[in-house]
Design a protein around this motif. Structure first.
Motif, PDB file in Angstrom:
ATOM      1  N   LEU B  19       0.840  -1.209   0.000  1.00  0.00           N
ATOM      2  CA  LEU B  19       0.000   0.000   0.000  1.00  0.00           C
ATOM      3  C   LEU B  19       0.870   1.253   0.000  1.00  0.00           C
ATOM      4  O   LEU B  19       0.602   2.209  -0.733  1.00  0.00           O
ATOM      5  CB  LEU B  19      -0.949  -0.004   1.206  1.00  0.00           C
ATOM      6  N   LEU B  20       1.926   1.229   0.819  1.00  0.00           N
ATOM      7  CA  LEU B  20       2.826   2.389   0.857  1.00  0.00           C
ATOM      8  C   LEU B  20       3.472   2.606  -0.512  1.00  0.00           C
ATOM      9  O   LEU B  20       3.685   3.747  -0.934  1.00  0.00           O
ATOM     10  CB  LEU B  20       3.900   2.206   1.931  1.00  0.00           C
ATOM     11  N   GLY B  21       3.763   1.513  -1.205  1.00  0.00           N
ATOM     12  CA  GLY B  21       4.326   1.627  -2.554  1.00  0.00           C
ATOM     13  C   GLY B  21       3.383   2.375  -3.482  1.00  0.00           C
ATOM     14  O   GLY B  21       3.782   3.319  -4.182  1.00  0.00           O
ATOM     15  N   PHE B  22       2.102   1.977  -3.471  1.00  0.00           N
ATOM     16  CA  PHE B  22       1.107   2.662  -4.303  1.00  0.00           C
ATOM     17  C   PHE B  22       0.966   4.121  -3.886  1.00  0.00           C
ATOM     18  O   PHE B  22       0.823   5.011  -4.727  1.00  0.00           O
ATOM     19  CB  PHE B  22      -0.246   1.956  -4.207  1.00  0.00           C
ATOM     20  N   ILE B  23       0.999   4.360  -2.569  1.00  0.00           N
ATOM     21  CA  ILE B  23       0.883   5.743  -2.088  1.00  0.00           C
ATOM     22  C   ILE B  23       2.073   6.555  -2.606  1.00  0.00           C
ATOM     23  O   ILE B  23       1.930   7.697  -3.038  1.00  0.00           O
ATOM     24  CB  ILE B  23       0.812   5.781  -0.543  1.00  0.00           C
ATOM     25  N   GLY B  24       3.266   5.931  -2.591  1.00  0.00           N
ATOM     26  CA  GLY B  24       4.464   6.613  -3.076  1.00  0.00           C
ATOM     27  C   GLY B  24       4.340   6.993  -4.544  1.00  0.00           C
ATOM     28  O   GLY B  24       4.594   8.143  -4.928  1.00  0.00           O
ATOM     29  N   ILE B  25       3.882   6.026  -5.349  1.00  0.00           N
ATOM     30  CA  ILE B  25       3.709   6.305  -6.785  1.00  0.00           C
ATOM     31  C   ILE B  25       2.668   7.408  -6.972  1.00  0.00           C
ATOM     32  O   ILE B  25       2.869   8.350  -7.744  1.00  0.00           O
ATOM     33  CB  ILE B  25       3.277   5.019  -7.532  1.00  0.00           C
ATOM     34  N   GLY B  26       1.563   7.297  -6.227  1.00  0.00           N
ATOM     35  CA  GLY B  26       0.512   8.307  -6.314  1.00  0.00           C
ATOM     36  C   GLY B  26       1.025   9.685  -5.933  1.00  0.00           C
ATOM     37  O   GLY B  26       0.683  10.685  -6.568  1.00  0.00           O
ATOM     38  N   THR B  27       1.853   9.736  -4.890  1.00  0.00           N
ATOM     39  CA  THR B  27       2.395  11.023  -4.440  1.00  0.00           C
ATOM     40  C   THR B  27       3.285  11.641  -5.523  1.00  0.00           C
ATOM     41  O   THR B  27       3.194  12.845  -5.801  1.00  0.00           O
ATOM     42  CB  THR B  27       3.196  10.843  -3.140  1.00  0.00           C
ATOM     43  N   LEU B  28       4.112  10.808  -6.132  1.00  0.00           N
ATOM     44  CA  LEU B  28       4.969  11.317  -7.211  1.00  0.00           C
ATOM     45  C   LEU B  28       4.111  11.858  -8.358  1.00  0.00           C
ATOM     46  O   LEU B  28       4.370  12.942  -8.881  1.00  0.00           O
ATOM     47  CB  LEU B  28       5.887  10.204  -7.733  1.00  0.00           C
ATOM     48  N   ALA B  29       3.085  11.095  -8.713  1.00  0.00           N
ATOM     49  CA  ALA B  29       2.192  11.545  -9.787  1.00  0.00           C
ATOM     50  C   ALA B  29       1.511  12.845  -9.380  1.00  0.00           C
ATOM     51  O   ALA B  29       1.331  13.749 -10.208  1.00  0.00           O
ATOM     52  CB  ALA B  29       1.148  10.467 -10.087  1.00  0.00           C
ATOM     53  N   TYR B  30       1.152  12.962  -8.099  1.00  0.00           N
ATOM     54  CA  TYR B  30       0.501  14.194  -7.658  1.00  0.00           C
ATOM     55  C   TYR B  30       1.453  15.384  -7.732  1.00  0.00           C
ATOM     56  O   TYR B  30       1.061  16.485  -8.120  1.00  0.00           O
ATOM     57  CB  TYR B  30      -0.066  14.057  -6.237  1.00  0.00           C
TER      58      TYR B  30
END
Lengths: 264, 390
Positions: B19-30
């Motif tokens: 989940l943290l991995g997805f959050i990390g990718i999402g944060t970068l995209a944001y």
């Protein structure tokens, strides 16, 4: 029962207010009531009549160029042929797209495909103002629906609410797409909504809106609340249309479309 | 109690890290979106709301659905829900968290978010939506946490929490009603301008939310010592069945009004969504998947014989969830914008950064959910009360 002077005056004042409210309706003649949207014939409500009968593509180009260059509206389309992020304050579209509720299948092609200028209608009951969560867009006393780009949070609720597609959102940094900058007018930042303001900055200097000046007399701007204004004169002598009248937004932009001109 | 989230099995930590991995990718995209603007999304001048707002709309429903457990348990004293009601409340917390994040990532000027509070505007539905969502988040955090704490101490929950529980019931209805009002009060968007919108929202919420809850509860049974019990799951299955029937009925009412009246504006959005207009039909396959899932789900749900078998019920719940996710998490919002006000079609499809941000928000919600569920289950595992007797 005794009544001191203060109390008496207070009551008198209240009665006066009551009468005042009533008189707006009482004093309105039937003619005014039907032409003036049930509004009193005093005060100010700025509006525009567009006589579209003789407007040409050259007129449109001149009007749009003036509007967009004065207001630092970025030109996004030629850049990437990208309509998606487009900003437009003034543009044109065909009769069928402008008045989609007033189409019939026997209209001649000349009318069907005729171009009409489109801009913010500065509605008397603007849905965009109703939905804005920060009052970044608001209706001024003179009827102009204004927009404060510094308060806008970019939620785009107003774009969903405007039934005329008059609002643009800065999906990208607009300053990157300005070919020439007008230093007298503020540029916008990314992430805010913008639209036509009836050239409020020019009106403040006593000038007419830029599109009106460039229209060669086809666009007339003035006070709809004044029965003797030029806009009202045209409205009382010509058949005019407003966009999507059934929605009750009461646009302040009227179109003279002619009629007999298209026959044959 | 939060310390319970800091110890766990290897599987628990793997889930957290994924989940943290997805959050990390999402944060970068944001960050990419924050720097370059919402132009990195598929949204446009014509379709000015997209994936973010439609996901928000869907998740408000999931949040509101907690009330389907709260009402039987607290108002009707339906004891069989005693183990599962906390799952509903914590699902609401996670969902509202996602809702707020979706609103946040959708804003053009997120740094000015506080303007909604600095310049309160009661005539804007968005103002009310922010108000009720925040209220609902706090209600569910307080109620869930307090009742769990009392359970841990093996005492009755404090008296002051009861009024909050009762308040949370109309409050749950309010969040989805107000969210429906975002759409249902806009002139000129025929697809949205319908009095049944709020009712339809609630029906789909009370089907989709509990369906997700059944899936989650059975996953917990598989991977932890928690057991929601057989009967409670069947009761929730019944709730899903009724709500899904109501939802499909409401959609059919819309279809009738549009196509019997033959008013073009009322038909256009349906035509675009289910058949395509002028060769534009990006959403058509998705919308038909939604229909097929809905029909399939009803076939499995309505006859008690089929749904009483738990494996069937889970499959039906997956179908309900997919169907409603497409219908409300995609079609409803996009359909309102197409065709545009000029009768022409601009299509929408989410871009890669937009999808990454969306997944990031979902991952954040599931992280919150995982932590809250971990705490709840650990408390019960220690007490030896993780199994329902029903």
């Amino acid at each position: 029962m005794s009544m001191d002077r203060r109390k008496f005056l207070k009551l008198l004042g209240l009665a006066g207010v009551g009468l005042g409210i009533g008189s707006d309706f009482v004093q309105m003649s039937p003619a005014e009531a039907s032409s003036g949207h049930g509004l009193p014939s005093s005060g100010e409500r700025l509006g525009m009549v567009i006589d579209a009968r003789n407007l040409t593509d050259e007129d449109f180009t001149r009007m749009i160029d003036a509007c967009h260059s004065i207001h630092n509206v970025p030109t996004l389309i030629p850049e990437k042929n990208d309509v998606k992020n487009e900003i437009k304050w003034l543009w044109t579209d065909t009769y069928n797209h402008t008045f989609p509720e007033q189409i019939n299948e026997y209209h001649p092609d000349s009318l069907r495909e005729k171009e009409f200028p489109l801009l913010c209608n500065h509605c008397d009951k603007p849905p965009c103002v109703r939905v804005c969560p920060t009052q970044a867009t608001f209706r001024s006393k003179n009827g102009i629906v204004a927009q404060d780009p510094h308060r806008c949070i970019g939620c785009r609720f107003c774009m969903a609410a405007c039934p005329y597609g008059s609002r643009s959102f800065n999906y990208v940094d607009p300053r990157l797409y300005l070919t020439k900058m007008n230093p007298d007018f503020p540029t916008r930042t990314m992430g805010v909504v913008e639209k036509c303001t009836f050239c409020v900055e020019r009106l403040a200097k006593g000038l007419q809106p830029a599109c009106v000046v460039e229209s060669g007399g086809a666009l007339v701007f003035g006070n709809l609340a004044d029965a003797h204004s030029e806009v009202r004169k045209i409205l009382s002598t010509h058949f005019t249309l407003r966009r999507k009248p059934t929605l009750g937004t009461m646009p302040s932009v009227f179109y003279v479309i002619g009629g007999e001109d298209y026959a044959g | 109690m939060l310390d319970k989230a800091l110890t766990g099995s290897k599987r628990y930590w793997t889930l957290i890290i994924v989940l943290l991995g997805f959050i990390g990718i999402g944060t970068l995209a944001y960050l990419h979106q924050f720097k370059n603007g919402l132009g990195v999304t598929g949204m446009s001048r014509d379709v000015s709301w997209g994936f973010y707002i439609s996901q928000f709309t869907f998740l408000v429903g999931v949040a509101a659905s907690a009330v389907m457990l709260v009402i039987p348990y607290y108002l009707h004293d339906y004891k069989k829900f005693s183990k599962i009601v906390i799952l509903g409340e914590f699902l609401a917390v996670a969902s509202v968290t996602m809702c707020m994040l979706f609103i946040f990532v959708d804003m053009g000027q997120p740094m000015r978010m506080m303007n909604v509070i600095l310049h309160p505007t009661p005539n804007s539905i968005l103002f009310w939506d922010a108000t009720v969502l925040n209220g609902y988040l706090f209600l569910n955090i307080i109620i869930g946490w307090t009742t769990l704490h009392a359970e841990k101490k093996q005492t009755a929950p404090p008296k002051w929490v009861k009024p909050l529980i009762y308040l949370s019931i109309p409050w749950a209805v309010s969040i989805h009603t107000v969210t429906a009002f975002l759409y249902a009060g806009i002139p000129g968007r025929h697809f949205w301008l319908t009095a049944i919108m709020a009712a339809r929202f609630l029906a789909s919420a009370f089907a989709g939310g509990p369906a997700l809850l059944i899936i989650l509860a059975l996953m917990l049974r598989k991977y932890t010592k928690f057991d929601p019990g057989k009967e409670p799951i069947q009761t929730i299955g019944k709730i899903v069945t009724y709500a899904m029937c109501a939802n499909v009925f409401f959609i059919l009412l819309e279809v009738f009004t549009a196509f019997y009246s033959q008013i073009p504006g009322h038909m256009h959005a349906f035509e675009y969504l289910f058949a395509g207009i002028e060769g534009h039909g990006k959403l058509v396959p998705l919308m038909w998947i939604s229909i097929i899932c809905a029909v399939g789900a009803l076939i499995m749900l309505v006859p008690p014989k089929i749904r009483s078998k738990e494996s069937n019920l889970v499959k039906a719940c997956v179908l309900v969830f997919i169907s409603l996710w497409i219908d409300k998490g995609f079609g409803l919002v996009i359909g309102g914008f197409v065709p545009n006000h000029f009768g022409t079609v601009t299509e929408y499809w989410p871009t890669l950064p937009e999808t990454a941000i969306t997944l990031g928000v979902w991952a954040t919600g599931f992280l919150v959910l995982t932590i809250l569920y971990k705490v709840a289950i650990s408390v019960r595992e220690e007490l030896g009360t993780a199994k329902s007797e029903y």
